[in-house]
Design an enzyme around this catalytic site. Structure first.
Site, PDB file in Angstrom:
ATOM      1  N   SER A   1       0.894  -1.191  -0.386  1.00 32.04           N
ATOM      2  CA  SER A   1      -0.071  -0.235  -0.325  1.00 32.04           C
ATOM      3  C   SER A   1       0.783   1.232   0.283  1.00 32.04           C
ATOM      4  CB  SER A   1      -0.848  -0.069   1.011  1.00 32.04           C
ATOM      5  OG  SER A   1      -1.544   1.401   1.409  1.00 32.04           O
TER       6      SER A   1
ATOM      7  N   TYR B   1      -1.296  -0.439  10.195  1.00 32.39           N
ATOM      8  CA  TYR B   1      -2.224  -0.615   8.524  1.00 32.39           C
ATOM      9  C   TYR B   1      -0.806  -1.161   7.895  1.00 32.39           C
ATOM     10  CZ  TYR B   1      -4.273  -1.103   3.849  1.00 32.39           C
ATOM     11  OH  TYR B   1      -3.296  -1.541   2.583  1.00 32.39           O
TER      12      TYR B   1
ATOM     13  N   LYS C   1       2.217  -3.241   6.140  1.00 32.01           N
ATOM     14  CA  LYS C   1       2.546  -3.320   4.628  1.00 32.01           C
ATOM     15  C   LYS C   1       3.967  -3.154   4.648  1.00 32.01           C
ATOM     16  CE  LYS C   1      -2.332  -4.628   3.450  1.00 32.01           C
ATOM     17  NZ  LYS C   1      -1.956  -5.410   2.713  1.00 32.01           N
TER      18      LYS C   1
HETATM   19  C1  15L Z   1      -5.554   1.381   1.039  1.00 24.47           C
HETATM   20  O1  15L Z   1      -4.757   0.438   1.464  1.00 24.47           O
HETATM   21  C2  15L Z   1      -6.752   1.077   1.576  1.00 24.47           C
HETATM   22  O2  15L Z   1      -6.992  -0.503   1.627  1.00 24.47           O
HETATM   23  C3  15L Z   1      -7.422   1.951   0.919  1.00 24.47           C
HETATM   24  O3  15L Z   1      -8.618   1.574   2.222  1.00 24.47           O
HETATM   25  C4  15L Z   1      -7.810   3.739   0.773  1.00 24.47           C
HETATM   26  O4  15L Z   1      -6.539   4.015   1.984  1.00 24.47           O
HETATM   27  C5  15L Z   1      -6.043   3.701   0.306  1.00 24.47           C
HETATM   28  O5  15L Z   1      -5.453   3.059   0.963  1.00 24.47           O
HETATM   29  C6  15L Z   1      -5.898   4.958  -0.367  1.00 24.47           C
HETATM   30  O6  15L Z   1      -4.909   5.714   0.035  1.00 24.47           O
HETATM   31  O7  15L Z   1      -6.616   5.896  -0.661  1.00 24.47           O
END
Ligand code: 15L
Length: 266
Positions: free
Chosen positions: A114, A139, A143
Site C-alpha cells: 500500500s 496498517y 504492509k
Molecule cells: C489503502 O491501502 C487502503 O486499503 C484503502 O482503503 C485506501 O485508504 C487507499 O489505501 C488510499 O490510500 O486511498
C-alpha cells in the site's frame, strides 16, 4: 518448472472489494482460480474457480490451497487503519502463513502492499520505490513488514515476490488526492496478470497507480513485469480539483502535505 500461466492462481482476500474485481476479471481472462477469504464469497463463483472459506491464521489450509499454484495474489488481511492488535494476526501471522505456503508450493507471491507504507513522505517529494518506508499507521507498518518479509523469502528461500504499493483502487477517484493515487480496476487486473506471467522477477516493487499526470511517484520495476497503466485520473480533474474528503483541521495543519492524508487524521 511448468509454465506459470498453466498453473492455478491462489487469490486471498477474494471476498473483499479488490478480490471480487480480480476474481471476475481473471476468470474472464481464462485463469484457473482458487479463491479464499474469511468471509463468504458474495458473488457467484466464476467458472474454473473454487472458493474455500478460511482464516489466514490456518497455516495448513493456506499451504494446501497453494499446492500446485504458480502464483499467490495476497490481498487478504486488514486493509484499513485499525488498532495494532487487530492488524497483528491477519497482517503479520497471516502473511507469514502465505509466504510459507509459497515456499512449500514453489509459488510466486504478489503482495498487495500500500501507499500507506510511505504515507508520511511529503507530497512535494517525487518518490521512487527505493525511498525509505515512512508508514502512516499500524496498517501501513504491517504492509512495510510484508515487503520486508518478501525480501527475506527471496534472499533466503528463493521465493519470488512482487510488492504492489496500491494507491486508491476504486471505480473512480473521489477527491483531489486521488487525482495522484487513483488505480483503475482494469489497470490493477492487467498488472496482476503481468505479475503472474512475467519471467524471472526476483523481488520487484511497483507503484499501483494509473497513468495520472499528478502522480506523487516515480521510478519502479514495472518494465521488468511488462506492465504499463492504460487508464488515468486526469479526466476527473475538472470535477475534483480542490475536493477534499479528509479531516479539514488536519489538512489545514499539515497543509495537505502527505501522500496518505485519509489516514493521517486518525
Ligand atoms: C489503502 O491501502 C487502503 O486499503 C484503502 O482503503 C485506501 O485508504 C487507499 O489505501 C488510499 O490510500 O486511498
Amino acid at each position: 518448472m511448468p509454465d506459470r500461466a498453466m498453473l492455478p492462481i491462489l487469490l486471498t482476500g477474494a471476498s473483499g472489494a479488490l478480490g471480487r474485481v480480480l476474481a471476475r476479471n481473471l476468470a474472464d481472462a481464462g485463469w484457473m482460480l482458487r479463491l479464499t477469504d474469511i468471509a463468504p464469497f458474495p458473488d457467484p463463483v466464476p467458472e474454473r474457480a473454487a472458493f474455500t472459506q478460511a482464516d489466514l491464521a490456518e497455516g495448513a489450509t493456506m499451504a494446501r490451497l497453494a499446492e500446485g499454484c504458480g502464483t499467490i495474489l495476497h490481498f487478504g488481511g486488514v486493509s484499513v487503519e485499525r488498532p495494532f492488535h487487530e492488524v497483528l494476526g491477519p497482517n503479520i501471522t497471516g502473511l507469514f502463513n502465505i509466504y510459507e505456503a509459497a515456499r512449500l508450493a514453489g509459488a510466486r507471491v504478489v503482495f498487495a502492499s500500500s501507499n500507506h507504507t510511505i504515507g508520511f513522505h511529503p507530497r512535494s517529494e517525487r518518490l521512487d520505490v527505493d525511498c525509505a518506508f515512512r508508514p502512516d499507521g499500524y496498517y501501513g507498518l504491517s504492509k512495510a513488514y510484508g515487503e520486508l518479509m518478501g525480501s527475506l523469502y527471496w534472499d533466503k528461500h528463493g521465493v519470488e515476490s512482487v510488492h504492489v504499493r496500491i494507491g486508491s483502487c476504486l471505480p473512480a477517484p473521489k477527491d483531489a488526492r486521488m487525482l495522484s493515487t487513483y488505480l483503475s480496476y482494469d489497470d490493477l487486473s492487467r498488472l496482476m496478470m503481468r505479475c503472474a506471467l512475467a519471467g524471472e522477477v526476483g523481488t520487484a516493487v511497483v507503484w499501483g497507480a494509473s497513468a495520472n499526470a499528478r502522480s506523487f511517484w516515480g521510478a519502479d520495476d514495472r518494465i521488468r513485469l511488462g506492465w504499463s497503466p492504460q487508464d488515468s485520473a486526469d479526466g476527473f480533474a475538472p470535477a475534483l480539483e480542490g475536493a477534499v474528503t479528509g479531516d479539514p483541521v488536519v489538512e489545514q495543519h499539515q497543509g495537505g502535505a502527505f501522500c496518505a492524508i485519509d489516514y493521517t487524521r486518525r
